[in-house]
Motif scaffolding. Structure first.
Motif, PDB file in Angstrom:
ATOM      1  N   HIS A  70     -17.327  37.580  65.284  1.00  0.00           N
ATOM      2  CA  HIS A  70     -18.311  36.807  66.073  1.00  0.00           C
ATOM      3  C   HIS A  70     -19.142  37.719  66.972  1.00  0.00           C
ATOM      4  O   HIS A  70     -19.344  37.441  68.156  1.00  0.00           O
ATOM      5  CB  HIS A  70     -17.611  35.708  66.896  1.00  0.00           C
ATOM      6  N   LYS A  71     -19.645  38.805  66.374  1.00  0.00           N
ATOM      7  CA  LYS A  71     -20.408  39.802  67.130  1.00  0.00           C
ATOM      8  C   LYS A  71     -21.816  40.023  66.571  1.00  0.00           C
ATOM      9  O   LYS A  71     -22.475  40.989  66.952  1.00  0.00           O
ATOM     10  CB  LYS A  71     -19.661  41.148  67.137  1.00  0.00           C
ATOM     11  N   MET A  72     -22.297  39.147  65.711  1.00  0.00           N
ATOM     12  CA  MET A  72     -23.637  39.336  65.141  1.00  0.00           C
ATOM     13  C   MET A  72     -24.708  39.311  66.224  1.00  0.00           C
ATOM     14  O   MET A  72     -25.736  39.976  66.098  1.00  0.00           O
ATOM     15  CB  MET A  72     -23.945  38.284  64.073  1.00  0.00           C
ATOM     16  N   GLN A  73     -24.469  38.602  67.312  1.00  0.00           N
ATOM     17  CA  GLN A  73     -25.456  38.545  68.391  1.00  0.00           C
ATOM     18  C   GLN A  73     -25.632  39.916  69.053  1.00  0.00           C
ATOM     19  O   GLN A  73     -26.620  40.161  69.735  1.00  0.00           O
ATOM     20  CB  GLN A  73     -25.099  37.482  69.438  1.00  0.00           C
ATOM     21  N   ASP A  74     -24.680  40.821  68.831  1.00  0.00           N
ATOM     22  CA  ASP A  74     -24.732  42.153  69.429  1.00  0.00           C
ATOM     23  C   ASP A  74     -25.343  43.206  68.498  1.00  0.00           C
ATOM     24  O   ASP A  74     -25.427  44.374  68.868  1.00  0.00           O
ATOM     25  CB  ASP A  74     -23.317  42.610  69.820  1.00  0.00           C
ATOM     26  N   PHE A  75     -25.764  42.783  67.308  1.00  0.00           N
ATOM     27  CA  PHE A  75     -26.242  43.746  66.305  1.00  0.00           C
ATOM     28  C   PHE A  75     -27.354  44.648  66.836  1.00  0.00           C
ATOM     29  O   PHE A  75     -27.320  45.862  66.657  1.00  0.00           O
ATOM     30  CB  PHE A  75     -26.702  43.031  65.030  1.00  0.00           C
ATOM     31  N   PHE A  76     -28.359  44.088  67.507  1.00  0.00           N
ATOM     32  CA  PHE A  76     -29.491  44.888  67.982  1.00  0.00           C
ATOM     33  C   PHE A  76     -29.046  45.897  69.047  1.00  0.00           C
ATOM     34  O   PHE A  76     -29.519  47.039  69.059  1.00  0.00           O
ATOM     35  CB  PHE A  76     -30.627  43.998  68.497  1.00  0.00           C
TER      36      PHE A  76
END
Length: 168
Positions: A70-76
């Motif tokens: 659940h870390k896709m929001q941190d990709f950038f």
């Protein structure tokens, strides 16, 4: 795992920078895609399927791990940290030049040479941003250092001197 650890993993996996940047572009191009990969209602299996269809093969496992944690929001943020680490390892410094008008190429090269010597770097990546509030001159920011040669600051200093010190 936090962003720095994922960025370290990305760096240690020695991923192809082209694939990383291509994945970033794919995500930047679609808010709906970002939302789908971050949405807890979308199953992991569905997220993995989306990743397999859209992203470079070399990045798929990494992106799946981000989804699984659940870390896709941190990709950038992860990519930004990875970029900074990559530049550091290549002895490259990223700097920003704030100015009213863009200087001539020879002046830009002189600033890069100055920074290479001062910061002991092999190369400088210089981003130029226009800032009319400086009135003239420039502000050069490199890492934690700032070289302020702007007319705005010179006028402030002059005012301080003329007004008797502390008041400005």
């Amino acid at each position: 795992m936090n962003e720095a650890l994922f960025a370290q993993l990305l760096f240690e996996l020695n991923m192809d920078s082209k694939s990383i940047l291509e994945s970033k572009l794919i995500l930047e191009s679609s808010l709906e895609l970002q939302q789908a990969l971050q949405n807890p209602v979308v199953t992991i299996k569905e997220k993995h399927s989306i990743i397999e269809k859209l992203f470079p093969e070399s990045m798929q496992s990494f992106l799946k791990v981000l989804c699984d944690h659940h870390k896709m929001q941190d990709f950038f943020d992860i990519v930004q940290i990875w970029k900074e680490r990559t530049l550091f390892e290549q002895n490259i410094l990223k700097a920003t030049l704030y100015c009213v008008t863009e200087p001539e190429k020879t002046t830009i090269e002189q600033l890069k040479t100055f920074l290479c010597q001062k910061e002991k770097k092999q190369r400088i990546i210089l981003e130029i941003k226009k800032d009319a509030s400086l009135l003239g001159g420039f502000v050069l920011k490199a890492g934690t250092k700032e070289y302020d040669r702007s007319l705005k600051t010179a006028l402030k200093e002059m005012k301080k001197t003329l007004c008797g010190g502390e008041r400005a």
